[in-house]
Structure formats: C-alpha cells, structure tokens
Write a protein that holds these residues in place. Sequence first.
Motif, short mmCIF file in Angstrom:
data_model
loop_
_atom_site.label_atom_id
_atom_site.label_comp_id
_atom_site.label_asym_id
_atom_site.label_seq_id
_atom_site.Cartn_x
_atom_site.Cartn_y
_atom_site.Cartn_z
N ARG A 10 -81.22 -26.84 65.71
CA ARG A 10 -81.95 -27.41 66.85
C ARG A 10 -81.12 -27.25 68.12
N LEU A 11 -81.80 -27.08 69.26
CA LEU A 11 -81.10 -26.82 70.52
C LEU A 11 -80.10 -27.91 70.88
N LYS A 12 -80.47 -29.16 70.58
CA LYS A 12 -79.59 -30.26 70.99
C LYS A 12 -78.53 -30.63 69.96
N SER A 13 -78.45 -29.84 68.89
CA SER A 13 -77.50 -30.18 67.82
C SER A 13 -76.05 -30.12 68.32
N LYS A 14 -75.27 -31.14 67.93
CA LYS A 14 -73.86 -31.19 68.31
C LYS A 14 -73.05 -30.15 67.54
N CYS A 15 -73.56 -29.79 66.34
CA CYS A 15 -72.78 -28.88 65.48
C CYS A 15 -73.15 -27.41 65.66
N GLY A 16 -74.15 -27.15 66.52
CA GLY A 16 -74.63 -25.77 66.67
C GLY A 16 -73.53 -24.78 67.01
N ARG A 17 -72.79 -25.04 68.07
CA ARG A 17 -71.76 -24.09 68.54
C ARG A 17 -70.53 -24.11 67.64
N SER A 18 -70.16 -25.27 67.18
CA SER A 18 -68.92 -25.37 66.41
C SER A 18 -69.05 -24.77 65.00
N THR A 19 -70.28 -24.47 64.58
CA THR A 19 -70.44 -23.85 63.26
C THR A 19 -70.77 -22.36 63.36
N GLN A 20 -70.52 -21.78 64.54
CA GLN A 20 -70.70 -20.33 64.68
C GLN A 20 -69.63 -19.62 63.86
N ASN A 30 -68.45 -33.32 41.91
CA ASN A 30 -69.14 -32.49 40.91
C ASN A 30 -70.25 -31.63 41.51
N SER A 31 -70.11 -31.31 42.77
CA SER A 31 -71.10 -30.42 43.40
C SER A 31 -70.35 -29.48 44.31
N GLN A 32 -70.90 -28.26 44.46
CA GLN A 32 -70.24 -27.31 45.35
C GLN A 32 -70.87 -27.35 46.73
N LEU A 33 -71.82 -28.26 46.93
CA LEU A 33 -72.54 -28.33 48.20
C LEU A 33 -72.32 -29.69 48.84
N HIS A 34 -71.59 -29.71 49.93
CA HIS A 34 -71.28 -30.96 50.60
C HIS A 34 -72.19 -31.13 51.82
N ARG A 35 -72.02 -32.25 52.52
CA ARG A 35 -72.86 -32.49 53.70
C ARG A 35 -71.98 -32.64 54.93
N LEU A 36 -72.28 -31.85 55.94
CA LEU A 36 -71.47 -31.86 57.16
C LEU A 36 -71.78 -33.11 57.98
N ARG A 37 -70.73 -33.76 58.44
CA ARG A 37 -70.98 -34.90 59.32
C ARG A 37 -70.66 -34.52 60.77
N GLN A 38 -69.53 -33.87 60.96
CA GLN A 38 -69.10 -33.55 62.31
C GLN A 38 -68.25 -32.29 62.29
N CYS A 39 -68.32 -31.52 63.36
CA CYS A 39 -67.53 -30.30 63.43
C CYS A 39 -67.13 -30.10 64.89
N ASP A 40 -65.83 -30.14 65.17
CA ASP A 40 -65.35 -30.00 66.55
C ASP A 40 -64.54 -28.72 66.69
N ILE A 41 -64.78 -28.00 67.78
CA ILE A 41 -64.11 -26.72 67.98
C ILE A 41 -62.64 -26.93 68.31
N ILE A 42 -61.77 -26.22 67.58
CA ILE A 42 -60.34 -26.16 67.94
C ILE A 42 -60.11 -24.89 68.76
#
Length: 249
Positions: free
Chosen positions: A42-52, A66-78
């Motif tokens: 979504r355009l307003k997503s906070k994680c859009g750019r940081s997950t490029q 016991n799962s290989q699929l986790h859920r992202l909460r936050q992602c900040d660009i270093i």
Amino acid sequence: MPLQSTEAIVIGSLDLGEADRLITFYSLQFGKLKAVACGSRRLKSKCGRSTQLLTHCQLVFYEKKNSQLHRLRQCDIIHPYSGLWSELKKMTAGLYVAELVNRIVPEGEENDELFFLILKVLILLEQKGDPDISLRIFEIRLLSMLGYRPQIGQCIYCNQSIGHKARISFSPVKGGVICDNCLTHGKSEKITVSAGSLRFLKQALKLQLAKIGRLNLSKTLKPELKEMLHRYLMCLLERDINSFRFLEL
Ligand SMILES: [Zn+2]
C-alpha cells in the motif's frame, strides 16, 4: 509469539494477495528468514521502502516457532544502497548477489561472517565501477564459507600438487583441478583455466574482509574466472541463476 530484532539485508520479495509481500532476509542473528509484510504494497505503508531488495535494515518481527514464515512488525532502513540502483551494471550485480544467497543458503542457519561479507560486497559494488572483481571474490568466499570451496591446489583424483603449469584443467562437476596424469579419469566435462585465475582465488580467500577491495584481476582473466565459478555454481545448484544472464549487459 516472541518479538525479535536483528540487522538484515533484503534478498527476496514476492507479492502476496493484493497488498502483502513475502520478504526474504539474510539476517545477522537468524541467518536466512522469511516474513510476511502485511500491507507493504500500500502507498502509505511504513515498510514499503525499507523492504526493497538489497536494503540493509533493522528488522523487528514476530517469531513463529516451528514455522519458517514469520510476521514483520517493523523495518527501518540502515543503508538503502541507493547507489546500486543508479547504474544498470551495479544493479544487476547487486540482484545477482541477492539471488545467489537466496538460492544457495539454507534457512535458519546463522553465519555472521556471511552477513558481513554480503554487506562488504554491496558496498564495493556501490562504490566501484567494475563489479566483475567484487562478484568473483564474493562467489569464492561464499562457496568456501558454506563448505563448497573448490579444490584448486591439488588434483581431485590423486591429490598431487598442480605445480606451476600455465593452463590447468578444472572439473565443474567435481569442483576441483585435475593433473595431467589423471585427465583421462571420469567422464565429466572439463574446462581449462590459467594459473593466474587460481592465484586470484587463493588471494581472495586469504585476504582480510576489509582488504578485499584492493584485489585486482586482469582483463584477460575475468571471462575465464567468471565461467569457471558460474559452471561450478550451476553444478551445485543444479540449475542456472536467473540474474546471471543480465550480468552480461
Ligand atoms: Zn591427478
């Protein structure tokens, strides 16, 4: 679900449904991991750019046991490695690094040495004009770290030292060099490489990570070394690396 935080590099991205993305990271503390980024398209997503792709980020995620699929909460660009996206050659080299790691590294195996190698090669690609040398150093060190270091000093059949020959046979299937006496052994395909290429590989393996940017490779050796490592990687992966063909551009 426990909340975890680690530095990571984005090495893969796949659209899920209408707004979500499945992101693959290579992380410092957990190795390769996958997380669903809800609403990241979504355009307003906070994680859009940081997950490029290729972004170095600080990742916070809910770990699903016991799962290989986790859920992202936050992602900040270093560091966004934006310099890689300004030039086609650098961009394709960066994407090749990401795809190679994604394909060859198993999930959930932590390896901080590999994490810092990826960061270093992305910095070299971003800062230097010619990616050929950086990619070869990356390939050989990656192979070595994962236990696939090709045998380049002694014959793979008789273990004799290869000595000072100018041209040496290499078997991509066996992952090593072959002396003249053993050339008739085995039916697998062989290619020839020069002593200079093997010397470069030995140096690339020996140097401290901080110094690998100083290594040089002559124009004549670049194509043969590229072919040698590519053929070996294809044998290990049992198929080609999609982004490899774009490295020719
Ligand atoms: Zn031999």
